[in-house]
Design a protein around this motif. Structure first.
Motif, PDB file in Angstrom:
ATOM      1  N   ASN A   1       0.304   6.213  -7.092  1.00 33.13           N
ATOM      2  CA  ASN A   1      -0.963   6.934  -7.276  1.00 33.13           C
ATOM      3  C   ASN A   1      -0.741   8.434  -7.227  1.00 33.13           C
ATOM      4  OD1 ASN A   1      -2.551   4.668  -7.631  1.00 33.13           O
ATOM      5  ND2 ASN A   1      -3.143   4.526  -5.485  1.00 33.13           N
TER       6      ASN A   1
ATOM      7  N   LYS B   1      -6.653   0.805  -6.253  1.00 32.79           N
ATOM      8  CA  LYS B   1      -7.026   0.831  -4.847  1.00 32.79           C
ATOM      9  C   LYS B   1      -6.000   0.090  -4.001  1.00 32.79           C
ATOM     10  CE  LYS B   1     -12.014   1.001  -5.764  1.00 32.79           C
ATOM     11  NZ  LYS B   1     -13.313   0.308  -5.543  1.00 32.79           N
TER      12      LYS B   1
ATOM     13  N   ASN C   1       0.821  -1.213   0.000  1.00 34.68           N
ATOM     14  CA  ASN C   1       0.000   0.000   0.000  1.00 34.68           C
ATOM     15  C   ASN C   1       0.852   1.259   0.000  1.00 34.68           C
ATOM     16  OD1 ASN C   1      -2.345  -1.459  -0.052  1.00 34.68           O
ATOM     17  ND2 ASN C   1      -2.792  -1.241   2.118  1.00 34.68           N
TER      18      ASN C   1
END
Length: 278
Positions: free
Chosen positions: A71, A85, A64
């Protein structure tokens, strides 16, 4: 083209006043993605493929973190539709015992440094753990801060006051007198530059064997975690602890106060709520 884009993106991050460590990480992660991309066309399927590869190689939290870097870059590039995501991670309520540095182990590390006659390292460990500062903030522990008992720390665009315990100031004064340190940062190299986090990490690891502490527990940030857990056990004031640590989010602070669950197990055993017949 990739090199130019990364340079411009780095300039953008600087304009956003991101810390040097954050910028370095973002650029490193984005560069890793472009290595994965190769000569392929940039598209959503490629980004999803990178996410899948990361999932096979890294822990979810690391995945992440790297996706957040990419991102951010995609948003800056005007390609927000290519963002992916993050992985859903169930919140852990307890840390793994093999990762939690105990107070006893902390004491053994200090004594190991003292036996090696490495006074600077022994004092450095105590300074981080007694104040809760980041290793990158050691440069703000100056002679002036020692004299006033307060250090003004500027990190990540935020300024906060860090209090130094009286006993810490006492041993800092003794160390400065012994080393003829009269001004500036206390923890410096012989040339006067602040200690590098890599050298601190290496020096701490060198204590593991003689201190009898697992290497996986020994790194500067774990001292900060020990400070947070100890403070929270005494005060139970998460908001105040967040201010002391320089956190913007209480969610981050909660991670610092997590324990291995050993104390919870002891509490359950003392409750005597299992009444099974013998």
């Amino acid at each position: 083209m990739t090199g130019t884009a990364l340079t411009e993106y780095e300039i953008y991050l600087l304009s956003e006043e991101r810390s040097a460590n954050t910028i370095e990480k973002y650029i490193r992660d984005v560069r890793a993605f472009f290595t994965f991309l190769g000569n392929s066309e940039l598209c959503k399927e490629i980004v999803l493929g990178w996410k899948e590869q990361l999932t096979r190689s890294y822990a979810p939290a690391s995945v992440n973190s790297m996706l957040a870097s990419l991102n951010s870059f995609l948003t800056w590039s005007g390609l927000p539709h290519l963002k992916v995501k993050p992985l859903k991670i169930q919140r852990d309520f307890y840390t793994k015992p093999e990762k939690e540095l105990t107070h006893a182990e902390y004491g053994r590390l200090i004594r190991a440094a003292q036996k090696k006659q490495n006074d600077r390292l022994a004092l450095l460990l105590q300074t981080i753990c007694a104040t809760g500062i980041r290793v990158s903030e050691l440069k703000f522990i100056t002679v002036d801060a020692m004299c006033t008992g307060r250090a003004t720390v500027d990190c990540k665009g935020k300024t906060r006051t860090v209090f130094l315990p009286k006993e810490l100031c006492r041993i800092l004064r003794h160390y400065c007198k012994k080393q003829n340190i009269e001004k500036g940062s206390i923890f410096c190299t012989s040339s006067g530059t602040p200690l590098d986090r890599t050298n601190i990490w290496r020096d701490m690891k060198s204590l593991c064997k003689s201190a009898g502490v697992e290497p996986g527990k020994v790194f500067p940030h774990n001292l900060r975690h020990l400070f947070a857990r100890t403070y929270y056990q005494l005060e139970k004031d998460l908001s105040r602890l967040a201010d002391l640590l320089g956190h913007s989010s209480l969610t981050t602070t909660r991670i610092y106060t997590m324990e291995s669950g050993i104390e919870h197990e002891k509490l359950l055993n003392r409750m005597n709520l299992v009444l099974a017949k013998k």
